[in-house]
Design an enzyme around this catalytic site. Structure first.
Site, PDB file in Angstrom:
ATOM      1  N   ASP A  59       0.856  -1.183   0.000  1.00 55.58           N
ATOM      2  CA  ASP A  59       0.000   0.000   0.000  1.00 55.58           C
ATOM      3  C   ASP A  59       0.893   1.234   0.000  1.00 55.58           C
ATOM      4  O   ASP A  59       2.070   1.170   0.383  1.00 55.58           O
ATOM      5  CB  ASP A  59      -0.919   0.011   1.220  1.00 55.58           C
TER       6      ASP A  59
ATOM      7  N   ASP B 230       4.309   2.404  -4.272  1.00 57.09           N
ATOM      8  CA  ASP B 230       3.529   3.148  -5.254  1.00 57.09           C
ATOM      9  C   ASP B 230       3.421   2.236  -6.472  1.00 57.09           C
ATOM     10  O   ASP B 230       4.404   2.003  -7.178  1.00 57.09           O
ATOM     11  CB  ASP B 230       4.230   4.454  -5.615  1.00 57.09           C
TER      12      ASP B 230
ATOM     13  N   TYR C  69     -11.809   7.444 -15.864  1.00 61.16           N
ATOM     14  CA  TYR C  69     -11.768   6.256 -15.013  1.00 61.16           C
ATOM     15  C   TYR C  69     -12.237   5.029 -15.790  1.00 61.16           C
ATOM     16  O   TYR C  69     -11.615   3.961 -15.741  1.00 61.16           O
ATOM     17  CB  TYR C  69     -12.648   6.488 -13.790  1.00 61.16           C
TER      18      TYR C  69
ATOM     19  N   LYS D 222     -10.243   1.550 -16.574  1.00 57.23           N
ATOM     20  CA  LYS D 222     -10.740   0.240 -16.142  1.00 57.23           C
ATOM     21  C   LYS D 222     -11.120  -0.635 -17.332  1.00 57.23           C
ATOM     22  O   LYS D 222     -10.973  -1.861 -17.282  1.00 57.23           O
ATOM     23  CB  LYS D 222     -11.936   0.427 -15.204  1.00 57.23           C
TER      24      LYS D 222
ATOM     25  N   THR E 243     -16.865   1.181   0.585  1.00 63.43           N
ATOM     26  CA  THR E 243     -15.505   1.298   1.084  1.00 63.43           C
ATOM     27  C   THR E 243     -15.178   2.772   1.263  1.00 63.43           C
ATOM     28  O   THR E 243     -15.969   3.647   0.919  1.00 63.43           O
ATOM     29  CB  THR E 243     -14.484   0.695   0.097  1.00 63.43           C
TER      30      THR E 243
END
Length: 253
Positions: A44, A66, A159, A163, A194
């Site tokens: 992370d 990263d 985005y 994806k 989340t």
């Protein structure tokens, strides 16, 4: 229930890397992998990776990474092999949604970062992770795409493009390695409760905040983790090149 990597499980003896492991789907998946017998590298960028791994017990270690940085990804994979001797499962999960709006209103640097974190990271993970899998006979790669990569969504052009790229990269890479023991699949989450879906949210979603999914509820991180576990395990040994919606029926509308 305590977390440990001892005893039998669906991932017994396997070594996994999970990116974005400090929260949400990544943390839920890392926890489930450990419970099912895997040793897990929790990667992370947030600075919370040590805390996340410590909560999972001796079966997990932390790496600060990263995922858009080639050197960091190489080190992440090297840590898994160096500490545990092999790599069997790679969950390229890290990503973020960024701002919403018409693409004409996006700054170029936001575009670059969205593509780097959501798409380039998957490329880098596979580029450096697959050779490690091939060295020990194969493995399973799971990439987190999105329903936005399968259907158009207003205000999500950049985005969705990233994806959608994950979906097509998954399918094409799966063909490249189909005869070499490496399976490559994607999961496509719908709206999941989340920190990325609703920043600062604690506890369950408000009753009046219902996402536009046929099941009329938010997905849970644990439900995405269960899908990742299936694709990581030998139970999915004849599945490669698929993009699995885990979305409460959103794509099927």
């Amino acid at each position: 229930m305590s977390e440990n990597s001892s005893g039998a499980g669906r991932l017994a003896g396997k070594v996994a890397v999970v990116t974005g492991a400090a929260s949400g789907i990544g943390h839920a998946t890392a926890a489930l992998f450990v419970r099912e017998g895997a040793r897990v590298v929790c990667a992370d960028i947030s600075g919370k990776e040590n805390q996340s791994a410590a909560a999972l017990g001796a079966g997990a270690i932390a790496v600060h990474a990263d995922v858009a940085d080639p050197e960091a990804v190489q080190q992440m994979i090297a840590t898994a092999v160096g500490e545990f001797g092999r790599l069997d499962v790679l969950f390229n999960n890290a990503g973020y949604g960024g701002p919403r709006g018409p693409l004409t209103e996006f700054d170029d640097d936001i575009y670059d970062r969205l593509v780097a974190v959501n798409l380039k990271s998957v490329y880098l993970g596979m580029k450096y992770g697959i050779p490690a899998m091939l060295a020990t006979g194969g493995g399973s790669v799971i990439n987190t795409a999105s329903t936005a990569g399968l259907v158009g969504q207003k205000g999500q052009a950049v985005y969705a493009a990233a994806k959608g790229g994950v979906v097509q990269m998954t399918k094409s890479a799966a063909l490249d390695f189909a005869t070499q023991g490496v399976r490559i699949n994607a999961i496509c989450p719908g709206m999941t409760w989340t920190g990325l879906a609703h920043r600062g949210a604690g506890g369950p979603p408000p009753a009046d905040l219902v996402p536009p999914q046929p099941m009329k509820r938010w997905g849970r991180s644990e439900e995405l983790a269960a899908a990742a576990l299936f694709l990581a395990s030998d139970e999915s040994s004849f599945i490669t090149g698929t993009a699995l919606p885990v979305d409460g029926g959103y794509v099927a509308r």
